[in-house]
Motif scaffolding. Structure first.
Motif, short mmCIF file in Angstrom:
data_model
loop_
_atom_site.label_atom_id
_atom_site.label_comp_id
_atom_site.label_asym_id
_atom_site.label_seq_id
_atom_site.Cartn_x
_atom_site.Cartn_y
_atom_site.Cartn_z
N ILE A 1 18.20 13.48 12.42
CA ILE A 1 16.88 13.22 13.02
C ILE A 1 16.13 14.53 13.26
O ILE A 1 14.95 14.65 12.94
CB ILE A 1 17.03 12.43 14.34
N ARG A 2 16.82 15.53 13.82
CA ARG A 2 16.15 16.79 14.16
C ARG A 2 15.63 17.52 12.92
O ARG A 2 14.58 18.14 12.96
CB ARG A 2 17.10 17.70 14.92
N ALA A 3 16.37 17.46 11.81
CA ALA A 3 15.97 18.18 10.59
C ALA A 3 15.04 17.35 9.71
O ALA A 3 14.60 17.81 8.66
CB ALA A 3 17.22 18.58 9.79
N SER A 4 14.73 16.13 10.14
CA SER A 4 13.92 15.24 9.29
C SER A 4 12.44 15.61 9.35
O SER A 4 12.00 16.39 10.19
CB SER A 4 14.11 13.79 9.74
N SER A 5 11.68 14.97 8.47
CA SER A 5 10.24 15.24 8.41
C SER A 5 9.45 14.23 9.24
O SER A 5 8.23 14.14 9.10
CB SER A 5 9.77 15.17 6.94
N MET B 1 4.09 2.79 8.18
CA MET B 1 3.44 3.92 7.54
C MET B 1 4.34 5.15 7.44
O MET B 1 3.96 6.15 6.88
CB MET B 1 2.15 4.27 8.29
N LEU B 2 5.55 5.08 7.99
CA LEU B 2 6.46 6.22 7.94
C LEU B 2 7.42 6.09 6.77
O LEU B 2 8.24 5.18 6.73
CB LEU B 2 7.26 6.33 9.24
N VAL C 1 8.06 10.65 17.31
CA VAL C 1 8.99 9.63 16.79
C VAL C 1 10.41 10.16 16.90
O VAL C 1 11.33 9.44 17.32
CB VAL C 1 8.65 9.25 15.33
N LYS C 2 10.61 11.44 16.56
CA LYS C 2 11.94 12.06 16.68
C LYS C 2 12.41 11.98 18.12
O LYS C 2 13.56 11.62 18.38
CB LYS C 2 11.88 13.55 16.28
N VAL D 1 13.59 3.38 12.75
CA VAL D 1 12.48 4.34 12.73
C VAL D 1 11.17 3.62 13.08
O VAL D 1 10.35 4.14 13.83
CB VAL D 1 12.39 5.07 11.37
N ALA D 2 10.99 2.41 12.54
CA ALA D 2 9.77 1.65 12.82
C ALA D 2 9.69 1.33 14.31
O ALA D 2 8.62 1.41 14.92
CB ALA D 2 9.76 0.36 12.01
N ARG D 3 10.84 1.00 14.93
CA ARG D 3 10.85 0.71 16.36
C ARG D 3 10.51 1.96 17.17
O ARG D 3 9.83 1.89 18.18
CB ARG D 3 12.23 0.18 16.77
N ALA D 4 11.00 3.11 16.71
CA ALA D 4 10.71 4.37 17.41
C ALA D 4 9.26 4.79 17.20
O ALA D 4 8.68 5.51 18.02
CB ALA D 4 11.65 5.46 16.94
N ALA D 5 8.66 4.37 16.08
CA ALA D 5 7.28 4.74 15.79
C ALA D 5 6.29 3.99 16.68
O ALA D 5 5.17 4.44 16.89
CB ALA D 5 6.96 4.46 14.32
#
Length: 135
Positions: free
Chosen positions: A40-44, A4-5, A49-50, A92-96
């Protein structure tokens, strides 16, 4: 791909670089490997998750919080670009995924008893291994 991300295209920076390793005459003149940079820090991405991404201790994440993925498996720049994107989405999916909290458990009384009986039995077997008349 990342569930979903969705990661906006403008948050990802691609750089074409020369691939490493053997490749004949072509490798020296064609830039077909890809460096994907994702801040990563500046992402939406959502905050948790960040944090999980930054705390993942992945060597591809710089001290500044920029994820760098190098893709050079394929001969074409476009295929390498797709592979780098796929790897980013997978990370990202793994971090989500929110890890399930571990609940500490204790062994039951019967499990403790069985364990100690097994140890006593083992000790007895070992004790009987000595030469006769030594005990």
């Amino acid at each position: 791909m990342a569930g979903m991300l969705a990661i906006p295209e403008n948050e990802i920076e691609f750089t074409a670089v020369r691939a490493q390793g053997a490749g004949g005459q072509n490798v020296n003149k064609v830039s077909n490997a890809v460096h994907l940079r994702f801040d990563i820090r500046a992402s939406s991405l959502p905050g948790p998750v960040k944090l999980r991404l930054l705390g993942s201790r992945d060597q591809r994440i710089t001290r500044e919080g920029v994820l760098v993925i190098k893709a050079q498996q394929h001969r074409s720049l476009e295929r390498n670009r797709e592979e780098a994107l796929a790897r980013l989405h997978e990370l990202v999916a793994r971090a989500a995924h929110v890890p399930k909290p571990r609940r500490p458990t204790r062994p039951t009384r019967s499990a403790r008893r069985k364990r100690l009986e097994g140890k006593a039995r083992r000790g007895e077997v070992k004790r009987l291994r000595g030469r006769p008349g030594e005990d």
